[in-house]
Scaffold this motif. Structure first.
Motif, mmCIF file in Angstrom:
data_model
loop_
_atom_site.group_PDB
_atom_site.id
_atom_site.type_symbol
_atom_site.label_atom_id
_atom_site.label_comp_id
_atom_site.label_asym_id
_atom_site.label_seq_id
_atom_site.Cartn_x
_atom_site.Cartn_y
_atom_site.Cartn_z
ATOM 1 N N LEU A 1 0.830 -1.209 0.000
ATOM 2 C CA LEU A 1 0.000 0.000 0.000
ATOM 3 C C LEU A 1 0.861 1.254 0.000
ATOM 4 O O LEU A 1 0.577 2.217 -0.721
ATOM 5 C CB LEU A 1 -0.946 -0.011 1.202
ATOM 6 C CG LEU A 1 -2.085 -1.018 1.149
ATOM 7 C CD1 LEU A 1 -2.854 -1.031 2.464
ATOM 8 C CD2 LEU A 1 -3.017 -0.720 -0.014
ATOM 9 N N ALA A 2 1.913 1.243 0.801
ATOM 10 C CA ALA A 2 2.801 2.405 0.849
ATOM 11 C C ALA A 2 3.459 2.644 -0.505
ATOM 12 O O ALA A 2 3.563 3.786 -0.969
ATOM 13 C CB ALA A 2 3.855 2.209 1.930
ATOM 14 N N GLU A 3 3.882 1.582 -1.153
ATOM 15 C CA GLU A 3 4.529 1.697 -2.461
ATOM 16 C C GLU A 3 3.548 2.202 -3.506
ATOM 17 O O GLU A 3 3.883 3.047 -4.326
ATOM 18 C CB GLU A 3 5.101 0.347 -2.887
ATOM 19 C CG GLU A 3 5.890 0.401 -4.149
ATOM 20 C CD GLU A 3 7.187 1.193 -4.038
ATOM 21 O OE1 GLU A 3 7.592 1.784 -5.055
ATOM 22 O OE2 GLU A 3 7.782 1.227 -2.954
ATOM 23 N N SER A 4 2.309 1.716 -3.483
ATOM 24 C CA SER A 4 1.334 2.138 -4.485
ATOM 25 C C SER A 4 0.954 3.606 -4.280
ATOM 26 O O SER A 4 0.711 4.320 -5.244
ATOM 27 C CB SER A 4 0.093 1.252 -4.447
ATOM 28 O OG SER A 4 -0.627 1.445 -3.256
ATOM 29 N N ARG A 5 0.947 4.087 -3.048
ATOM 30 C CA ARG A 5 0.618 5.496 -2.786
ATOM 31 C C ARG A 5 1.756 6.419 -3.198
ATOM 32 O O ARG A 5 1.515 7.555 -3.568
ATOM 33 C CB ARG A 5 0.297 5.690 -1.310
ATOM 34 C CG ARG A 5 -1.038 5.090 -0.952
ATOM 35 C CD ARG A 5 -1.429 5.370 0.464
ATOM 36 N NE ARG A 5 -2.704 4.723 0.736
ATOM 37 C CZ ARG A 5 -3.058 4.264 1.904
ATOM 38 N NH1 ARG A 5 -2.250 4.362 2.937
ATOM 39 N NH2 ARG A 5 -4.227 3.689 2.058
ATOM 40 N N GLU A 6 2.979 5.949 -3.149
ATOM 41 C CA GLU A 6 4.110 6.782 -3.559
ATOM 42 C C GLU A 6 4.092 7.044 -5.052
ATOM 43 O O GLU A 6 4.614 8.047 -5.509
ATOM 44 C CB GLU A 6 5.428 6.111 -3.193
ATOM 45 C CG GLU A 6 5.770 6.204 -1.722
ATOM 46 C CD GLU A 6 7.104 5.551 -1.408
ATOM 47 O OE1 GLU A 6 7.857 5.232 -2.346
ATOM 48 O OE2 GLU A 6 7.386 5.376 -0.221
#
Length: 137
Positions: free
Chosen positions: A120-125
């Motif tokens: 999730l963190a990677e997709s939001r970045e």
């Protein structure tokens, strides 16, 4: 192929190959007992068909992992590559009559939760903000 499907199929293959390798090593090791440092033991190891399943699993995992690393962000990819810990644990209950304990289940939940958080963190970045406007040319 869309990136999401590539990741889904790639990590499923990686988990399958890694799980095959670990389960095969367990079977091969069990069939080669007792462990001794001699030729007879090596013949027992390489005489068990499961050792070849382990080799196939490791070779398949290596090539799958190398393909994934070309495209996947390293943080979530590295975390997701450890999903086989959960699959091996679950298969070991069925195949080797091992027991699921609360610490094992909590560990598996923590592994999956960590992978989800990293993903999730990677997709939001990589999602551009709405007020940023077009990217400079």
């Amino acid at each position: 192929m869309k990136r999401g499907w590539f990741y889904l199929i790639g990590f499923a293959l990686l988990m399958g190959f890694d799980t095959l390798a670990q389960i095969s090593f367990k079977y091969a090791g069990t069939h080669a007992l007792p462990v001794t440092a001699d030729i007879a033991w090596l013949l027992r190891v390489f005489g068990a068909p499961w050792i070849y399943g382990a080799i196939v699993g490791y070779v398949g995992a290596f090539f799958t992992w190398m393909s994934l690393l070309k495209h996947a962000p390293i943080g979530p990819a590295f975390a997701a590559s450890h999903l086989e810990v959960v699959s091996v644990m679950l298969l070991s209950v069925w195949l080797f009559d091992e027991h699921l304990t609360l610490p094992r289940v909590l560990g598996a939940v923590a592994i999956v939760a960590g992978i989800v958080c990293l993903g999730l963190a990677e997709s939001r970045e990589h999602v551009p903000e709405a007020d940023e406007g077009p990217a400079p040319a």
